[in-house]
Design an enzyme around this catalytic site. Structure first.
Site, PDB file in Angstrom:
ATOM      1  CB  THR A  66      14.054  23.059  25.595  1.00 41.75           C
ATOM      2  OG1 THR A  66      12.853  22.338  25.400  1.00 41.75           O
ATOM      3  CG2 THR A  66      14.206  23.659  26.849  1.00 41.75           C
ATOM      4  CE  LYS A  70      13.688  22.034  20.953  1.00 40.43           C
ATOM      5  NZ  LYS A  70      13.501  20.628  20.622  1.00 40.43           N
ATOM      6  CG  ASN A  91      18.503  20.716  19.828  1.00 42.44           C
ATOM      7  OD1 ASN A  91      19.492  20.968  18.980  1.00 42.44           O
ATOM      8  ND2 ASN A  91      18.298  19.653  20.403  1.00 42.44           N
ATOM      9  N   GLY A 132       4.092  18.742  14.623  1.00 43.90           N
ATOM     10  CA  GLY A 132       4.482  20.034  15.545  1.00 43.90           C
ATOM     11  C   GLY A 132       6.028  20.037  15.415  1.00 43.90           C
ATOM     12  CG  ASP A 158      -5.599  23.201   7.327  1.00 41.89           C
ATOM     13  OD1 ASP A 158      -6.124  22.339   6.657  1.00 41.89           O
ATOM     14  OD2 ASP A 158      -6.237  24.422   7.773  1.00 41.89           O
ATOM     15  CE1 TYR A 229      12.078  14.199  27.841  1.00 41.26           C
ATOM     16  CE2 TYR A 229      11.910  13.646  30.229  1.00 41.26           C
ATOM     17  CZ  TYR A 229      11.984  14.675  29.345  1.00 41.26           C
ATOM     18  OH  TYR A 229      12.105  15.850  29.648  1.00 41.26           O
TER      19      TYR A 229
HETATM   20  P1  ATR Z   1       6.733  20.040  19.659  1.00 35.18           P
HETATM   21  O1  ATR Z   1       7.657  21.159  19.261  1.00 35.18           O
HETATM   22  O2  ATR Z   1       7.146  19.277  21.081  1.00 35.18           O
HETATM   23  O3  ATR Z   1       6.555  19.065  18.435  1.00 35.18           O
HETATM   24  P2  ATR Z   1       4.092  21.281  19.044  1.00 35.18           P
HETATM   25  O4  ATR Z   1       4.889  22.088  18.179  1.00 35.18           O
HETATM   26  O5  ATR Z   1       3.318  22.058  20.175  1.00 35.18           O
HETATM   27  O6  ATR Z   1       5.224  20.627  20.285  1.00 35.18           O
HETATM   28  O7  ATR Z   1       3.444  19.975  18.644  1.00 35.18           O
HETATM   29  C1  ATR Z   1       2.661  19.354  19.394  1.00 35.18           C
HETATM   30  C2  ATR Z   1       2.017  18.130  18.473  1.00 35.18           C
HETATM   31  O8  ATR Z   1       1.377  17.229  19.504  1.00 35.18           O
HETATM   32  C3  ATR Z   1       1.140  18.560  17.374  1.00 35.18           C
HETATM   33  O9  ATR Z   1       1.286  17.695  16.354  1.00 35.18           O
HETATM   34  C4  ATR Z   1      -0.093  18.439  18.112  1.00 35.18           C
HETATM   35  O10 ATR Z   1      -1.266  18.417  17.172  1.00 35.18           O
HETATM   36  P3  ATR Z   1      -2.072  19.513  16.736  1.00 35.18           P
HETATM   37  O11 ATR Z   1      -1.229  20.082  15.659  1.00 35.18           O
HETATM   38  O12 ATR Z   1      -3.513  19.241  16.363  1.00 35.18           O
HETATM   39  O13 ATR Z   1      -2.243  20.753  17.860  1.00 35.18           O
HETATM   40  C5  ATR Z   1      -0.097  17.288  18.911  1.00 35.18           C
HETATM   41  N1  ATR Z   1      -1.030  17.055  19.972  1.00 35.18           N
HETATM   42  C6  ATR Z   1      -0.816  17.647  21.231  1.00 35.18           C
HETATM   43  N2  ATR Z   1      -2.019  17.379  22.086  1.00 35.18           N
HETATM   44  C7  ATR Z   1      -2.601  16.559  21.529  1.00 35.18           C
HETATM   45  C8  ATR Z   1      -3.812  15.546  21.488  1.00 35.18           C
HETATM   46  N3  ATR Z   1      -4.587  15.710  22.742  1.00 35.18           N
HETATM   47  N4  ATR Z   1      -4.235  14.939  20.518  1.00 35.18           N
HETATM   48  C9  ATR Z   1      -3.840  14.742  19.242  1.00 35.18           C
HETATM   49  N5  ATR Z   1      -2.533  15.447  18.851  1.00 35.18           N
HETATM   50  C10 ATR Z   1      -2.065  16.211  19.966  1.00 35.18           C
END
Ligand code: ATR
Length: 290
Positions: A66, A70, A91, A132, A158, A229
């Site tokens: 995790t 990954k 994963n 993400g 972006d 979850y």
């Molecule tokens: P994962 O691998 O679990 O997807 P990550 O790669 O860190 O984790 O991605 C987190 C996602 O949640 C991203 O899309 C992030 O948005 P940004 O790309 O703008 O950072 C989004 N995210 C996290 N906190 C957020 C918040 N408070 N509001 C909106 N989007 C959020």
């Protein structure tokens, strides 16, 4: 009981202490009557390579992987399944006759969760919040499952644009539309969507009051799937239920990644229902703790 012939499936991440996997997978392993247990290790980014080699040397059957490992897991594998190859992230690493075989089972977990709820993704318009690792993986999986288009929303535009470009190039299609995570845009796009998936951590414990999508954007023709979850019913799912939408919680996706880990490492199918039940009990137990 753990004895000298017990074999292990491990999960590695950083942090890892919140992981539900050992609790739920061990319940299923016990029920299968096998002398195999699941164990969690906190492994830093710098130590990941050594941890994989060490796990192989120790005869560990496989590693569930995790955040934040990954991508490194996909890079260290000798062979990759199709989704791990497409996404460059794995994963699950299975040690097979000296080789490391990498899998990405997150997409499988999401697909199965939708299927179990009676939702056929074929021809559906899907809104995904979050670009993400999870959002990107779901873009691939939903298009491969036959979605007619993806509306990808992200706080950082972006990032969503980069993901859309990559997915469209790799799948040779032009079905990913990118949007900023803004109220008026959400409202307009969701009015015509069939499925909404939250692939961000917004709404996750301890921030249960947060939601990625305001309630007035939801409607009863939507299926709303939250990969969060904990809590079991996020604010997003509660508000979706209140407008009459079909809702799917994130527990099933988590459980399916455990199902696949046991299938791949032991060639046995564990009980999905038992693991789901155990996971819900454990979430309740943790929620009741001060
Ligand atoms: P994962 O691998 O679990 O997807 P990550 O790669 O860190 O984790 O991605 C987190 C996602 O949640 C991203 O899309 C992030 O948005 P940004 O790309 O703008 O950072 C989004 N995210 C996290 N906190 C957020 C918040 N408070 N509001 C909106 N989007 C959020």
């Amino acid at each position: 009981m753990i004895d000298a012939s017990t074999k292990f499936i491990a999960i590695v991440g950083d942090p890892i202490e919140h992981s539900m996997t050992p609790v739920i997978q061990n319940a299923a392993l016990e029920a299968l009557g096998v002398n195999v247990r699941n164990i969690a290790f906190r492994v830093s980014k710098d130590d990941f390579h050594n941890a994989v080699k060490g796990a192989m040397a120790l005869g560990i059957l496989g590693l569930m992987v995790t955040i934040p490992h990954k991508e490194a897991a996909a890079a260290i594998a000798d062979e990759l399944d199709w989704l791990a190859k497409l996404t460059g992230s794995a994963n699950l690493l299975h040690f097979r006759e000296g080789a490391i075989v990498g899998y990405n089972t997150d997409g499988y977990g999401a697909s199965q969760s939708l299927k179990d709820a009676g939702v056929d993704v074929g021809g559906k318009r899907i809104a995904i919040i979050g670009a993400g690792g999870a959002g990107r993986c779901l873009c691939f999986q939903m298009l491969l499952d036959g979605a007619s288009c993806i509306h990808l929303f992200n706080r950082t535009l972006d990032k969503a644009m980069r993901v859309a470009k990559e997915v469209e190039e790799k799948l040779s299609c032009d079905k990913v539309h990118v949007h900023e995570l803004k109220h008026d845009v959400l409202k307009e796009v969701l009015a015509d969507a069939d499925i909404l998936i939250n692939a961000t951590s917004v709404g996750m414990h301890p921030n249960e009051d947060e939601t990625p999508v305001p309630a007035d954007c939801l409607h009863d023709r939507l299926t709303v799937f939250d990969i969060v979850y904990n809590p079991l019913e996020t604010r997003l799912l509660r508000e979706a239920r209140q407008v009459g939408a079909r809702t799917i919680d994130g527990v099933s996706m988590l459980v399916y990644t455990n199902v696949r880990a046991v299938e791949v490492c032991l060639n046995l199918t564990p009980s999905f229902e038992l693991m789901r039940q155990r996971c819900i009990e454990e979430l309740k137990r943790r929620a009741s703790q001060p």
